[in-house]
Design a protein around this motif. Structure first.
Motif, PDB file in Angstrom:
ATOM      1  N   GLU A 130      19.260  60.907 -95.529  1.00  0.00           N
ATOM      2  CA  GLU A 130      19.192  61.027 -94.063  1.00  0.00           C
ATOM      3  C   GLU A 130      18.692  62.401 -93.632  1.00  0.00           C
ATOM      4  O   GLU A 130      17.852  62.525 -92.743  1.00  0.00           O
ATOM      5  CB  GLU A 130      20.577  60.749 -93.462  1.00  0.00           C
ATOM      6  CG  GLU A 130      20.972  59.280 -93.620  1.00  0.00           C
ATOM      7  CD  GLU A 130      22.470  59.048 -93.570  1.00  0.00           C
ATOM      8  OE1 GLU A 130      23.189  59.862 -92.945  1.00  0.00           O
ATOM      9  OE2 GLU A 130      22.935  58.054 -94.179  1.00  0.00           O
ATOM     10  N   LEU A 190      16.081  59.475 -91.111  1.00  0.00           N
ATOM     11  CA  LEU A 190      16.477  58.089 -90.858  1.00  0.00           C
ATOM     12  C   LEU A 190      17.952  58.060 -90.475  1.00  0.00           C
ATOM     13  O   LEU A 190      18.746  58.905 -90.894  1.00  0.00           O
ATOM     14  CB  LEU A 190      16.254  57.227 -92.100  1.00  0.00           C
ATOM     15  CG  LEU A 190      14.797  57.048 -92.528  1.00  0.00           C
ATOM     16  CD1 LEU A 190      14.728  56.289 -93.855  1.00  0.00           C
ATOM     17  CD2 LEU A 190      13.990  56.308 -91.454  1.00  0.00           C
ATOM     18  N   ASP A 191      18.305  57.048 -89.682  1.00  0.00           N
ATOM     19  CA  ASP A 191      19.698  56.904 -89.257  1.00  0.00           C
ATOM     20  C   ASP A 191      20.569  56.433 -90.418  1.00  0.00           C
ATOM     21  O   ASP A 191      20.113  55.744 -91.326  1.00  0.00           O
ATOM     22  CB  ASP A 191      19.774  55.873 -88.119  1.00  0.00           C
ATOM     23  CG  ASP A 191      19.068  56.383 -86.876  1.00  0.00           C
ATOM     24  OD1 ASP A 191      18.940  57.614 -86.726  1.00  0.00           O
ATOM     25  OD2 ASP A 191      18.617  55.544 -86.076  1.00  0.00           O
ATOM     26  N   GLN A 198      20.614  52.690 -91.008  1.00  0.00           N
ATOM     27  CA  GLN A 198      19.370  52.220 -91.638  1.00  0.00           C
ATOM     28  C   GLN A 198      19.392  52.507 -93.145  1.00  0.00           C
ATOM     29  O   GLN A 198      19.057  51.657 -93.962  1.00  0.00           O
ATOM     30  CB  GLN A 198      18.180  52.934 -90.974  1.00  0.00           C
ATOM     31  CG  GLN A 198      16.838  52.600 -91.582  1.00  0.00           C
ATOM     32  CD  GLN A 198      16.369  51.210 -91.221  1.00  0.00           C
ATOM     33  OE1 GLN A 198      15.742  50.977 -90.212  1.00  0.00           O
ATOM     34  NE2 GLN A 198      16.694  50.235 -92.072  1.00  0.00           N
ATOM     35  N   ASP A 200       7.778  61.799 -93.193  1.00  0.00           N
ATOM     36  CA  ASP A 200       7.955  61.392 -91.798  1.00  0.00           C
ATOM     37  C   ASP A 200       6.683  61.519 -90.982  1.00  0.00           C
ATOM     38  O   ASP A 200       6.407  60.686 -90.113  1.00  0.00           O
ATOM     39  CB  ASP A 200       9.083  62.202 -91.156  1.00  0.00           C
ATOM     40  CG  ASP A 200      10.419  61.543 -91.431  1.00  0.00           C
ATOM     41  OD1 ASP A 200      10.760  61.401 -92.618  1.00  0.00           O
ATOM     42  OD2 ASP A 200      11.090  61.141 -90.472  1.00  0.00           O
ATOM     43  N   GLU A 219       6.649  48.917 -90.449  1.00  0.00           N
ATOM     44  CA  GLU A 219       7.855  48.127 -90.728  1.00  0.00           C
ATOM     45  C   GLU A 219       7.649  47.175 -91.909  1.00  0.00           C
ATOM     46  O   GLU A 219       8.512  47.047 -92.781  1.00  0.00           O
ATOM     47  CB  GLU A 219       8.249  47.337 -89.474  1.00  0.00           C
ATOM     48  CG  GLU A 219       8.724  48.273 -88.365  1.00  0.00           C
ATOM     49  CD  GLU A 219       8.608  47.665 -86.981  1.00  0.00           C
ATOM     50  OE1 GLU A 219       8.619  46.422 -86.853  1.00  0.00           O
ATOM     51  OE2 GLU A 219       8.495  48.453 -86.011  1.00  0.00           O
ATOM     52  N   LEU A 247      11.728  49.209 -92.847  1.00  0.00           N
ATOM     53  CA  LEU A 247      12.535  49.870 -91.821  1.00  0.00           C
ATOM     54  C   LEU A 247      12.595  48.976 -90.585  1.00  0.00           C
ATOM     55  O   LEU A 247      11.669  48.207 -90.300  1.00  0.00           O
ATOM     56  CB  LEU A 247      11.937  51.236 -91.457  1.00  0.00           C
ATOM     57  CG  LEU A 247      11.942  52.279 -92.571  1.00  0.00           C
ATOM     58  CD1 LEU A 247      11.201  53.531 -92.123  1.00  0.00           C
ATOM     59  CD2 LEU A 247      13.386  52.634 -92.975  1.00  0.00           C
ATOM     60  N   ASP A 248      13.681  49.119 -89.841  1.00  0.00           N
ATOM     61  CA  ASP A 248      13.847  48.330 -88.627  1.00  0.00           C
ATOM     62  C   ASP A 248      12.922  48.826 -87.529  1.00  0.00           C
ATOM     63  O   ASP A 248      12.582  50.017 -87.464  1.00  0.00           O
ATOM     64  CB  ASP A 248      15.301  48.428 -88.148  1.00  0.00           C
ATOM     65  CG  ASP A 248      16.253  47.777 -89.136  1.00  0.00           C
ATOM     66  OD1 ASP A 248      15.814  46.877 -89.891  1.00  0.00           O
ATOM     67  OD2 ASP A 248      17.438  48.184 -89.165  1.00  0.00           O
ATOM     68  N   GLN A 295      14.258  51.779 -85.532  1.00  0.00           N
ATOM     69  CA  GLN A 295      14.172  53.034 -86.289  1.00  0.00           C
ATOM     70  C   GLN A 295      12.748  53.590 -86.262  1.00  0.00           C
ATOM     71  O   GLN A 295      12.533  54.784 -86.048  1.00  0.00           O
ATOM     72  CB  GLN A 295      14.632  52.770 -87.738  1.00  0.00           C
ATOM     73  CG  GLN A 295      14.523  53.977 -88.637  1.00  0.00           C
ATOM     74  CD  GLN A 295      15.623  54.986 -88.365  1.00  0.00           C
ATOM     75  OE1 GLN A 295      16.714  54.891 -88.885  1.00  0.00           O
ATOM     76  NE2 GLN A 295      15.325  55.971 -87.539  1.00  0.00           N
ATOM     77  N   LYS A 317      11.845  54.818 -82.748  1.00  0.00           N
ATOM     78  CA  LYS A 317      12.554  56.071 -82.425  1.00  0.00           C
ATOM     79  C   LYS A 317      11.841  57.274 -83.055  1.00  0.00           C
ATOM     80  O   LYS A 317      11.555  58.266 -82.388  1.00  0.00           O
ATOM     81  CB  LYS A 317      13.989  55.973 -82.951  1.00  0.00           C
ATOM     82  CG  LYS A 317      14.812  57.241 -82.766  1.00  0.00           C
ATOM     83  CD  LYS A 317      16.228  57.058 -83.317  1.00  0.00           C
ATOM     84  CE  LYS A 317      16.998  58.370 -83.351  1.00  0.00           C
ATOM     85  NZ  LYS A 317      18.268  58.218 -84.080  1.00  0.00           N
ATOM     86  N   LEU A 318      11.504  57.157 -84.322  1.00  0.00           N
ATOM     87  CA  LEU A 318      10.886  58.298 -85.000  1.00  0.00           C
ATOM     88  C   LEU A 318       9.437  58.482 -84.567  1.00  0.00           C
ATOM     89  O   LEU A 318       8.938  59.610 -84.475  1.00  0.00           O
ATOM     90  CB  LEU A 318      11.010  58.145 -86.518  1.00  0.00           C
ATOM     91  CG  LEU A 318      12.435  58.420 -87.020  1.00  0.00           C
ATOM     92  CD1 LEU A 318      12.619  57.986 -88.474  1.00  0.00           C
ATOM     93  CD2 LEU A 318      12.785  59.903 -86.867  1.00  0.00           C
TER      94      LEU A 318
END
Lengths: 208, 208, 208, 208, 208, 208
Positions: free
Chosen positions: D187, D192-193, D196, F173, F187, F192-193, F196, F199-200
């Motif tokens: 994280e 990332l959360d 997740q 990232d 995705e 990844l959702d 998520q 958001k990033l």
């Protein structure tokens, strides 16, 4: 059938030149891999032949020796091909002083005469020295200090080859005494005496 | 879904180990590309970490300096990865004498103190010398003679890295005076005086 | 001071051997980078010297020529150093037939006599041919078909060097006619006539 | 004449094997240049042929895709030769997830179907994405993140080649979520959360 | 937070382009490492995709075969990345004649049909020949003579890849008979009969 | 004697510059081997020294960290020499996020503070993680995901070196969320959702 086969030729040889060779454009800027390539259209067999090694170097000098290089600057055909050569002429008493090639190993062939040659390993400091006869070859690993001395009473000739078109040549005495590196720095980094350093700087044209 | 994804894992990862690294088996014979690899099953993170550079070298010696290597022999994790490091400790007045690394270029970072460093180009014999401050980096091209000297009144520390796990280290004085290379050959190939050669051979344990 | 300097030596030379060289253990398995290294403790200067090139090859054969290699198998000191050599003896009328070196470029020095040499570029198929005199050097790019012929009335000698310890040698006629590759395949892939293929297979010991 | 030419053969082919190839001994330790070579006496043409890419991978999994490698571990003949291949099977909806090859560039040929492929440059972060049709080739530079997705309603097949016998394969999700790297570290280093990370760790069998 | 993270971006990405790729400026002079790079600002994904291998080569010629290259001259995106590809179309009875790639190894994938392929080792002259089925891959070591023949009654297609953007292609017959190399030199260096040489020179457009 | 020795100099140093170094002309086009060389006549010692690593990076940002590179674009003297460096500043809590260097291995020296660092192997997915103290060095193999985190309550400083003048830097990232790669593709290739990813993307300035 001729017509058909020429068609074959066209199919097999689309419009491109292969990278078989890259004869150096010496006038332009180099790159880490060597000089830019001349157009193959302007290349002839003479670019792949160098005649300068057929001429004996002038050994009427203090070391009674001469080095004649066929590096990329003299022989542009070797650019990018990973090889170059040189001739060493050693009159009786002649010596190629202690030196290194920073960018290549060297293989030496004694074409005539007798030569005492040697190199010193790194870390272990072992000296590998041998007197070579006509026809012998000796290998000098990259970057190590080495030398050649005429070991007989007659002129000696050696042909050396390198695995780089630009092996470089760092002669110890010129590096230490033939420039403006201050005597004080030379002495501090070599443990040589001041008188010794100044004497050789005087002889080799160094300042400082 | 877990079950299915583990199936993915099996499909993606057939039974092989990638060549990410090759931690050296130092006991066995080397090869031109380095040492044989230890089995990844026996490798841990400690193979990729070396703690020896955290310890200051002992500079209570004639050169007031010390070199602590993290080459493949000390740090087997760098085998095959094209890098190694070392620390240089320079007490006030300390000097790392004139030397070469036959197999690598070097980049030096001044961690503390002031260091005068320099190298000499081949062929043109130009000396490139500069006094470096804390935080400066300097690059030394492969195979060229170079040196480092403490340029301040306090201890200096440098961290150097090489683009080879085995850069080699040929210290000029040890190469010339620390072995059994006959004085006569040293003199003939370096133009140094007999007294100078014998004096340094005496000091450095050389014979002949 | 002697004592102190020996301390220097210990500090500068921790217990390791540098990778200056890697004299081949020819008995063991090779690797893509060459043979395993013999222990430096068992290496002497004789490992770096090869005397076999001093002996003229026997040219009393159908091609009136002989090739004497100093590749890693004959000269283990070149292992890992990126160089090897060979001598070419060409009696009057002698020829080194069309061949390639798959793994190296070649530089040829004419030690005596006159030699007509040439290579053919890929893709563009240009033939670069020249008659060389004593002292000339010629470069042959890696992997291209080339040949050497005695161009005078006296024996000729050439010394060639390669930028690999194992350049390989693929002689066209032996590759096509000296093995069990079926005549039908040879004919289909070379356009040569059946009679020609069978004649040369007969001469060179090929079957099929 | 036969006799004489066999003499030629002996003169031209002294007792050595050239380094044309180095079929891997997979059982032994590797080296930075690859595996040790099997004796040429034990090598047959079957060592240079791999039949495993003729078999479709099983795509009944969560990604509806399969990768079948012909790397050195599956195909020992490529050892030391700088090449390897793999087949990618992508069922409709299939995806080869974001991944890198640390040690090689990749060239992909679409043998059937439609594939959307892309890579992301370093530093500038530019995404280069394109939908490829049957017969198209795409190049992926070494070490960059890339992916392939079936872009049509029918199965797609791609054949990929690498300029290394061991290109490596680092699949992003397995690297982040398929091992014991603590969630907190994942994280902190990926932004990332927590939910997740834990979700994907759960799915991919990761712990911590 | 957005503002702050953009600051991160600036800190992490100082003003430079990484050397991920180097799309070739084909108009300018090359260098030993390849062509000069186009500015990344002018590069798009289309530079990394080549569509020409999707088009079947025209096999209505004497060899019933066609080679379509995707080398750097056709596909500038591969410059500097160590890979290229080509397609081989072989109509029934078709043959890719005996040839070498001086600068690369080759890996061949049979996309359709049946192909008999082989290469000949250097020095030992061993022929490694095998009939390949759809899906098989075969590796051809750098610089060795090799060939491919349609071994079935239907068209065959192979996709080949090379570990160089410029592998070169030296087709034996074009090298020997498709230029101005004098027949006398060809005969002397290949042992082929005069009639055979002249016949093939006639067919392939050679002179001399 | 002075006169004679200068003659020596002329004989030993024909009119050429050795390829000891190749200081980059950053304005011109690069090549696969790096930038074109500036004329040695315009090179001074300052080209081999970089002072920018002496200045602490600004860590008042979201990651409480800064990377200051001395790659070829900042330090043109490293062009062609196979090395570069960077400094990492990590305030308490600071992190250098998960990233790769596509073109180089990395060696890290902890100059001050405590740093937890790790990398993940390819294929086997093993995480190698360790908390490093001042003076420790750690090696990160080429192309593998890795990270560094401040592990203490005080600022930490690391000096890293790479075996390439252009190692590249792909921060995970930024590669995934800092460009226009559509969220749907992110995705699908990372699992990844959607929330998520969006958001990033929002935070890092990505679109799509």
């Amino acid at each position: 059938m001729l017509h058909i086969l020429f068609l074959v030729a066209l199919l097999f040889f689309p419009s491109f030149e292969a990278a078989d060779f890259c004869v150096a454009k010496l006038k332009g800027a180099g790159s880490p891999s060597g000089y830019a390539c001349r157009s193959p259209a302007n290349v002839t067999v003479d670019d792949f032949v160098f005649t300068g090694l057929g001429i004996a170097g002038n050994t009427t000098n203090i070391i009674s020796a001469a080095v004649t290089p066929a590096f990329v600057q003299q022989f542009p055909g070797v650019n990018g091909l990973g090889l170059s050569s040189a001739r060493l002429d050693l009159a009786p008493g002649g010596v190629v002083p202690m030196h290194t090639h920073p960018a290549a190993s060297e293989i030496l062939f004694v074409a005539s005469g007798k030569i005492t040659a040697g190199f010193i390993s790194s870390s272990a400091n072992t000296a590998y020295v041998k007197t070579l006869n006509k026809g012998d070859v000796m290998i000098f690993p990259q970057g190590l200090l080495h030398f050649q001395i005429n070991a007989g009473g007659t002129p000696a000739l050696a042909i050396v080859s390198f695995n780089s078109p630009e092996p470089g040549l760092q002669i110890l005495d010129f590096a230490l005494f033939g420039n403006n590196l201050p005597s004080q720095l030379v002495e501090k980094t070599t443990f040589l005496d001041d008188a010794q350093v100044k004497k050789l700087k005087g002889v080799l044209g160094g300042t400082g």
